[in-house]
Design an enzyme around this catalytic site. Structure first.
Site, PDB file in Angstrom:
ATOM      1  N   HIS A   9      51.080  59.512  46.115  1.00 51.16           N
ATOM      2  CA  HIS A   9      51.437  59.217  44.725  1.00 51.16           C
ATOM      3  C   HIS A   9      52.773  58.505  44.580  1.00 51.16           C
ATOM      4  CE1 HIS A   9      48.151  62.093  43.871  1.00 51.16           C
ATOM      5  NE2 HIS A   9      47.917  61.175  42.960  1.00 51.16           N
TER       6      HIS A   9
ATOM      7  N   ARG B 263      47.353  59.426  34.193  1.00 54.44           N
ATOM      8  CA  ARG B 263      47.666  60.608  35.006  1.00 54.44           C
ATOM      9  C   ARG B 263      48.637  61.474  34.212  1.00 54.44           C
ATOM     10  NH1 ARG B 263      47.445  56.464  39.441  1.00 54.44           N
ATOM     11  NH2 ARG B 263      46.032  57.248  41.047  1.00 54.44           N
TER      12      ARG B 263
ATOM     13  N   GLU C  79      35.911  62.304  43.920  1.00 49.09           N
ATOM     14  CA  GLU C  79      36.970  62.081  44.912  1.00 49.09           C
ATOM     15  C   GLU C  79      36.928  63.095  46.041  1.00 49.09           C
ATOM     16  OE1 GLU C  79      40.828  62.254  43.024  1.00 49.09           O
ATOM     17  OE2 GLU C  79      40.310  63.999  41.832  1.00 49.09           O
TER      18      GLU C  79
ATOM     19  N   ASP D 232      41.562  59.858  47.159  1.00 45.85           N
ATOM     20  CA  ASP D 232      41.250  61.183  47.695  1.00 45.85           C
ATOM     21  C   ASP D 232      39.915  61.184  48.410  1.00 45.85           C
ATOM     22  OD1 ASP D 232      43.453  62.868  47.174  1.00 45.85           O
ATOM     23  OD2 ASP D 232      43.002  62.751  45.045  1.00 45.85           O
TER      24      ASP D 232
ATOM     25  N   CYS E 209      38.746  54.037  39.993  1.00 47.10           N
ATOM     26  CA  CYS E 209      40.150  54.043  39.563  1.00 47.10           C
ATOM     27  C   CYS E 209      41.094  54.288  40.744  1.00 47.10           C
ATOM     28  CB  CYS E 209      40.386  55.067  38.464  1.00 47.10           C
ATOM     29  SG  CYS E 209      40.175  56.756  39.034  1.00 47.10           S
TER      30      CYS E 209
HETATM   31  C1  PEP Z   1      42.152  58.936  43.605  1.00 40.62           C
HETATM   32  O1  PEP Z   1      42.197  59.970  44.268  1.00 40.62           O
HETATM   33  O2  PEP Z   1      41.605  57.880  43.997  1.00 40.62           O
HETATM   34  C2  PEP Z   1      42.761  58.898  42.257  1.00 40.62           C
HETATM   35  C3  PEP Z   1      42.656  57.849  41.486  1.00 40.62           C
HETATM   36  O3  PEP Z   1      43.505  59.986  41.893  1.00 40.62           O
HETATM   37  P1  PEP Z   1      45.011  60.223  42.408  1.00 40.62           P
HETATM   38  O4  PEP Z   1      45.444  58.993  43.151  1.00 40.62           O
HETATM   39  O5  PEP Z   1      45.838  60.487  41.214  1.00 40.62           O
HETATM   40  O6  PEP Z   1      44.860  61.417  43.297  1.00 40.62           O
HETATM   41 MG    MG Z   2      42.794  61.801  43.294  1.00 40.64          MG
END
Ligand code: PEP
Ligand code: MG
Length: 582
Positions: free
Chosen positions: A199, A306, A444, A468, A515
């Site tokens: 992140h 988010r 995910e 994920d 996403c």
């Molecule tokens: C992902 O896991 O692809 C996602 C968009 O969620 P995050 O990156 O916030 O875990």
């Molecule tokens: Mg994720």
């Protein structure tokens, strides 16, 4: 790869761009308290204040130890062991003596004395370059944070007083640290720890900050104020460069900015393929500042909000009204375009200060109490968030997205909560959207992809989180630089799960988008479009690049290319095939 000077350090280029500026080295990641001098007469009082804080911290640790004994088992034992180590450090150790000495000798406030002492101890541990002792350094730092919190000391914005245009250099930069960086003040960032799809990296891209993570020996090599060049594309940090190198990178930076300006001309053009198929491009938003930029980059909505940002910045959990106000502001600013708000996804690499105590790390935080699991365990947390989202939904179209779903029962539980919260709000005389907002799930986790048929019957849309999905499918930590080269969303295992989930959504007639970071990389656009995806959500800055790629695509050819990629067993070959598409 071009020849690099000797003073270049290599890491992972995780956010494109070139930054040149003075290094702001953050020792120990705790650069968060204000330091000020006290009078000599105040020293005894300051020491007493520190001793009171020490007693409070000791009581907290005792309370946590009781809790961990109740948990029992291996996790409870491990926690108890850790907490008892913290407790014994508090009992008259070098840390305590050192802090009291600093208050007396340097006549500084207790919070700053704790911070300085912790940094000194961590530095000594690190110098021994023993992984076991380095981990003990983290324990010392945790204890320091607890003491500073117990002192209730004034906290400052961590990057408030740094020179404009600085490059933040640290062993670790957490998502919470990144959230505190003002892009008009910080020019870029580099850290020893971190992977390309963690992140921290995602937030750097969202903010348009050049970033290099996973750079060994970074902090030991760079001194405070050293001039540094950061190449976020190549993953290179050059320390104390010569004049010619600075000049060469200045030229590179100018040409990059020219290219970005040229791409901005695409903003008003439609995002559609050569054969006239619309591919909807939306924005991923981690911080409100990105929402402000979304329309300027031509986003058709926010495909992933988010919501963690509301919790990361605050010392205490935000209440319904403050969540509502922030969300409503973002929904309003999108002028009727849809906003998909994801419920809280904390745990793993995101830990808001207000939840540090209540979320014991466990051995595998990515497999622990993360995201929807925490929300379902703490109904008040979920209900508050759902109420805020429902109220914000009166200002424009919203959708609710659930992170880390593995089972239908989780969706059923949230749907029941949503109905209950809506009824309660109506009883309070508060208007809620009618019908209620669509309720969707992130795909995910491999279990979710493999049970996509069942999930599709229980929810209203899918959003594929490739970050994920790649991590959990390949058993590779997305934040760990040591396995970054193995982390590859083109692995056939990941692609087959995606294909299966997309097909299930199309069969059930529910919308599906991507996403994860894959959506924002133009190289992958032919594959995603070829798999049948018509909605992509990405960092705002990626929208023009992806649009440029989409406008050159033909959907029939993309489907053929996707078939070819799906037939591969080697991800490297799949990448070559995608790169070869004109
Ligand atoms: C992902 O896991 O692809 C996602 C968009 O969620 P995050 O990156 O916030 O875990
Ligand atoms: Mg994720």
């Amino acid at each position: 790869m071009k020849d690099l000077p000797d003073n270049a350090l290599r890491g992972l280029g995780v956010s494109d761009g070139v930054a040149i500026g003075p290094a702001h080295v953050v020792e120990g990641g705790m650069d968060r308290v204000r330091e000020f001098r006290i009078s000599s007469g105040r020293v005894p009082m300051e020491i007493q204040r520190f001793r009171d804080a020490k007693a409070t911290a000791a009581r907290q640790l005792e309370h946590l130890r009781e809790q961990s004994r109740r948990i029992g088992g291996g996790a409870g034992e491990e926690m108890d062991y850790l907490l008892s180590a913290h407790a014994s450090m508090l009992a008259g150790s070098r840390l305590i003596r050192g802090v009291e000495q600093r208050i007396t000798d340097r006549m500084i406030n207790a919070e700053a004395a704790v911070q300085r002492e912790i940094s000194a101890i961590v530095r000594q541990f690190r110098a021994l370059s023993d992984p076991y002792l380095a981990a003990r350094g983290d324990d010392v730092r945790d204890l320091g944070r607890r003491l500073i919190r117990a002192l209730g000391g004034e906290r400052t914005e961590p990057f408030a007083n740094i020179a404009v245009g600085s490059i933040v250099v640290a062993r670790e930069i957490t998502p919470a640290d990144t959230a505190a960086m003002a892009p008009n003040q910080v020019a870029g960032m580099a850290a020893e720890i971190g992977g390309a799809d963690g992140h921290t990296a995602i937030m750097a891209r969202g903010l348009g900050l050049p970033a290099v993570l996973g750079v060994p020996d970074l902090v030991a090599t760079i001194r405070q104020g050293d001039q540094v060049i950061l190449d976020g594309m190549a993953g290179v940090v050059i320390v104390r460069p010569d004049k010619a190198t600075v000049e060469a990178y200045r030229r590179q930076r100018s040409s990059l900015l020219r290219r970005r300006r040229a791409l901005a001309k695409l903003t008003d053009l439609p995002s559609e393929t050569r054969d006239g198929v619309a591919i909807h491009l939306q924005a991923n938003v981690e911080l409100p500042i990105e929402a402000e930029q979304a329309l300027g980059f031509g986003a058709e909505g926010i495909g992933l909000l988010r919501s963690e940002f509301q919790f990361m910045a605050a010392e205490t959990e935000p209440d319904e009204d403050s969540q509502y106000e922030q969300l409503a502001g973002i929904v309003q600013s999108m002028n009727g375009r849809p906003v998909t708000i994801r419920t809280l996804d904390v745990g793993f690499d995101k830990l808001p200060p207000s939840m540090v105590e209540g979320l014991p790390p466990g051995d595998n935080p990515a497999l622990g109490l993360r995201a929807i699991r925490l929300s379902l365990l703490r109904p008040a947390l979920l209900d508050t968030q759902l109420a805020a989202i429902l109220r914000a939904g009166m200002h424009g179209p919203v959708r609710i997205l659930l992170p880390m779903i593995t089972s239908v029962s989780e969706i059923t539980a949230v749907r029941a909560a949503l109905l209950r919260v809506a009824r309660k709000l109506k009883r309070r005389g508060v208007a809620v959207p009618d019908p209620l907002p669509p309720l969707g799930v992130m795909i995910e986790v491999p279990a979710a992809a493999l049970s996509a048929d069942a999930l599709a019957r229980a929810c209203d849309f899918f959003s594929i989180g490739t970050n994920d999905l790649t991590m959990y499918t390949l058993a590779l930590d997305r934040t760990n630089e040591q396995v970054a080269s193995l982390y590859d969303p083109l692995h056939p295992g990941v692609l087959r799960l995606m294909q299966f989930a997309v097909a299930a959504a199309l069969r059930a007639g529910i919308p599906v988008n991507v996403c994860g970071e894959m959506a924002g990389d133009p190289r992958f656009a032919p594959l995603l479009v070829g798999l049948g995806i018509r909605d992509l959500s990405m960092a705002v800055g990626s929208i023009p690049l992806v649009k440029q790629r989409i406008r050159r695509l033909d959907t029939i050819a993309a489907a053929e290319h996707a078939d070819m990629v799906m037939a591969q067993t080697d991800p490297a070959r799949s990448a070559e095939l995608l790169d070869a598409i004109s």
